[in-house]
Motif scaffolding. Structure first.
Motif, mmCIF file in Angstrom:
data_model
loop_
_atom_site.group_PDB
_atom_site.id
_atom_site.type_symbol
_atom_site.label_atom_id
_atom_site.label_comp_id
_atom_site.label_asym_id
_atom_site.label_seq_id
_atom_site.Cartn_x
_atom_site.Cartn_y
_atom_site.Cartn_z
ATOM 1 N N ALA A 6 0.830 -1.207 0.000
ATOM 2 C CA ALA A 6 0.000 0.000 0.000
ATOM 3 C C ALA A 6 0.859 1.250 0.000
ATOM 4 O O ALA A 6 0.559 2.220 -0.704
ATOM 5 C CB ALA A 6 -0.925 -0.004 1.216
ATOM 6 N N LEU A 7 1.923 1.235 0.756
ATOM 7 C CA LEU A 7 2.826 2.382 0.806
ATOM 8 C C LEU A 7 3.438 2.649 -0.564
ATOM 9 O O LEU A 7 3.509 3.795 -1.013
ATOM 10 C CB LEU A 7 3.924 2.116 1.847
ATOM 11 N N LEU A 8 3.854 1.598 -1.237
ATOM 12 C CA LEU A 8 4.437 1.738 -2.571
ATOM 13 C C LEU A 8 3.420 2.280 -3.581
ATOM 14 O O LEU A 8 3.727 3.196 -4.350
ATOM 15 C CB LEU A 8 5.000 0.395 -3.039
ATOM 16 N N VAL A 9 2.213 1.734 -3.565
ATOM 17 C CA VAL A 9 1.165 2.203 -4.478
ATOM 18 C C VAL A 9 0.846 3.671 -4.194
ATOM 19 O O VAL A 9 0.774 4.495 -5.116
ATOM 20 C CB VAL A 9 -0.109 1.340 -4.364
ATOM 21 N N ASN A 10 0.651 4.011 -2.935
ATOM 22 C CA ASN A 10 0.316 5.390 -2.574
ATOM 23 C C ASN A 10 1.415 6.361 -2.973
ATOM 24 O O ASN A 10 1.143 7.440 -3.492
ATOM 25 C CB ASN A 10 0.021 5.501 -1.080
ATOM 26 N N ALA A 11 2.656 5.980 -2.746
ATOM 27 C CA ALA A 11 3.777 6.854 -3.112
ATOM 28 C C ALA A 11 3.859 7.035 -4.627
ATOM 29 O O ALA A 11 4.072 8.155 -5.112
ATOM 30 C CB ALA A 11 5.087 6.276 -2.569
ATOM 31 N N LEU A 56 0.813 9.242 -5.738
ATOM 32 C CA LEU A 56 0.972 10.616 -5.261
ATOM 33 C C LEU A 56 2.079 11.347 -6.022
ATOM 34 O O LEU A 56 1.876 12.461 -6.523
ATOM 35 C CB LEU A 56 1.267 10.624 -3.760
ATOM 36 N N ALA A 57 3.227 10.719 -6.150
ATOM 37 C CA ALA A 57 4.345 11.367 -6.851
ATOM 38 C C ALA A 57 4.012 11.626 -8.313
ATOM 39 O O ALA A 57 4.251 12.726 -8.832
ATOM 40 C CB ALA A 57 5.604 10.501 -6.739
ATOM 41 N N ILE A 96 -2.676 14.457 -1.152
ATOM 42 C CA ILE A 96 -1.885 14.104 0.029
ATOM 43 C C ILE A 96 -2.784 13.536 1.123
ATOM 44 O O ILE A 96 -2.458 12.515 1.735
ATOM 45 C CB ILE A 96 -1.090 15.327 0.532
ATOM 46 N N ALA A 97 -3.918 14.181 1.372
ATOM 47 C CA ALA A 97 -4.827 13.710 2.421
ATOM 48 C C ALA A 97 -5.354 12.311 2.124
ATOM 49 O O ALA A 97 -5.378 11.446 3.010
ATOM 50 C CB ALA A 97 -5.991 14.691 2.588
ATOM 51 N N VAL A 98 -5.766 12.070 0.895
ATOM 52 C CA VAL A 98 -6.301 10.749 0.553
ATOM 53 C C VAL A 98 -5.198 9.685 0.596
ATOM 54 O O VAL A 98 -5.416 8.581 1.088
ATOM 55 C CB VAL A 98 -7.018 10.779 -0.812
ATOM 56 N N SER A 99 -4.014 10.022 0.117
ATOM 57 C CA SER A 99 -2.895 9.069 0.182
ATOM 58 C C SER A 99 -2.534 8.756 1.623
ATOM 59 O O SER A 99 -2.274 7.599 1.974
ATOM 60 C CB SER A 99 -1.677 9.622 -0.562
ATOM 61 N N ALA A 100 -2.528 9.771 2.466
ATOM 62 C CA ALA A 100 -2.231 9.566 3.889
ATOM 63 C C ALA A 100 -3.309 8.702 4.540
ATOM 64 O O ALA A 100 -3.000 7.807 5.335
ATOM 65 C CB ALA A 100 -2.110 10.905 4.599
#
Length: 186
Positions: free
Chosen positions: A7-12, A15-16, A103-107
C-alpha cells in the motif's frame, strides 16, 4: 512484501506521479495525460492478485473504485484551465488545494493500511469473515479495494482533465475555476 508495504508503494507512486504532473502551471500534452495511465496500468497486475466477482470482495472493489472516481472528479475540479503559456497552449494550474486533496487521501489510505496490518487486523478479519470472506482472502480484498481506489482516481483525473481541456473555448485566454470563481478572488 507485506500488505502495508504494498500500500505504501502504491500510494507513493500515485501521489508522486500525480503531483509531478499537475502542480504549478503545466501544459496539457499527450505525454502528460498518458504517463499517469501507464503507472496505473502497471500497478494493477502487480498488486491486484485476485479480482473478486462475488460477495464482499466484489463489494469492496466496487466501493473502492467508486471512491476513486469521486476523488478523481473532485481533484480535477481543483485544476484551473488556462492558456497563459508563452505559446498559448492549453495548460492547467494546480495549487495547494489540489495537492492537499491527493496528500490527504494518500495519507488516509496509508493509515488505513497500517491499521489493517497492525492495529485492527483481527477485528477487520472477523468482519470480513462474518460477511462471507475466507480468512485467506482478507488481505487481498483490502489491497484490491485500496489499489482500485488509487487507480480509479488517477484514471478519472486524467479523463476529466482531457474532457475539460477539449471542451475549452479556443479563443478565451483564461478559463476560470470550474465553479466560476477566479483563483485570486476567494
Amino acid at each position: 512484501m507485506s500488505a502495508f508495504e504494498q500500500a505504501l508503494l502504491v500510494n507513493a507512486a500515485v501521489l508522486a506521479t500525480t503531483l509531478l504532473a499537475d502542480l504549478g502551471l503545466k501544459k496539457v500534452t499527450r505525454k502528460r495525460l498518458i504517463r499517469p495511465l501507464i503507472i496505473a496500468a502497471a500497478i494493477v497486475p502487480i498488486f491486484v492478485t485476485t479480482l473478486f466477482t462475488t460477495g464482499i470482495g466484489l463489494t469492496i472493489e466496487v466501493v473502492g473504485a467508486a471512491a476513486g472516481v469521486l476523488l478523481g472528479v473532485v481533484a480535477a475540479s481543483r485544476l484551473t484551465i488556462t492558456r497563459q503559456t508563452p505559446d498559448g497552449a492549453m495548460a492547467t494550474i494546480g495549487g495547494w488545494d489540489y495537492a492537499a486533496i491527493w496528500i490527504a487521501v494518500s495519507a488516509a489510505r496509508t493509515l488505513f493500511s497500517y491499521g489493517a496490518s497492525y492495529w485492527f487486523t483481527e477485528s477487520l478479519g472477523r468482519w470480513f469473515v462474518q460477511h462471507g470472506a475466507l480468512p485467506t482472502q482478507v488481505n487481498a480484498i483490502v489491497t484490491d479495494g485500496l489499489v482500485l481506489m488509487a487507480v480509479a482516481a488517477v484514471i478519472t483525473r486524467t479523463v476529466a482533465l482531457r474532457v475539460r481541456t477539449r471542451n475549452a473555448p479556443a479563443t478565451e485566454p483564461v478559463i476560470s475555476h470550474p465553479l466560476g470563481v477566479p483563483r485570486g478572488s476567494r
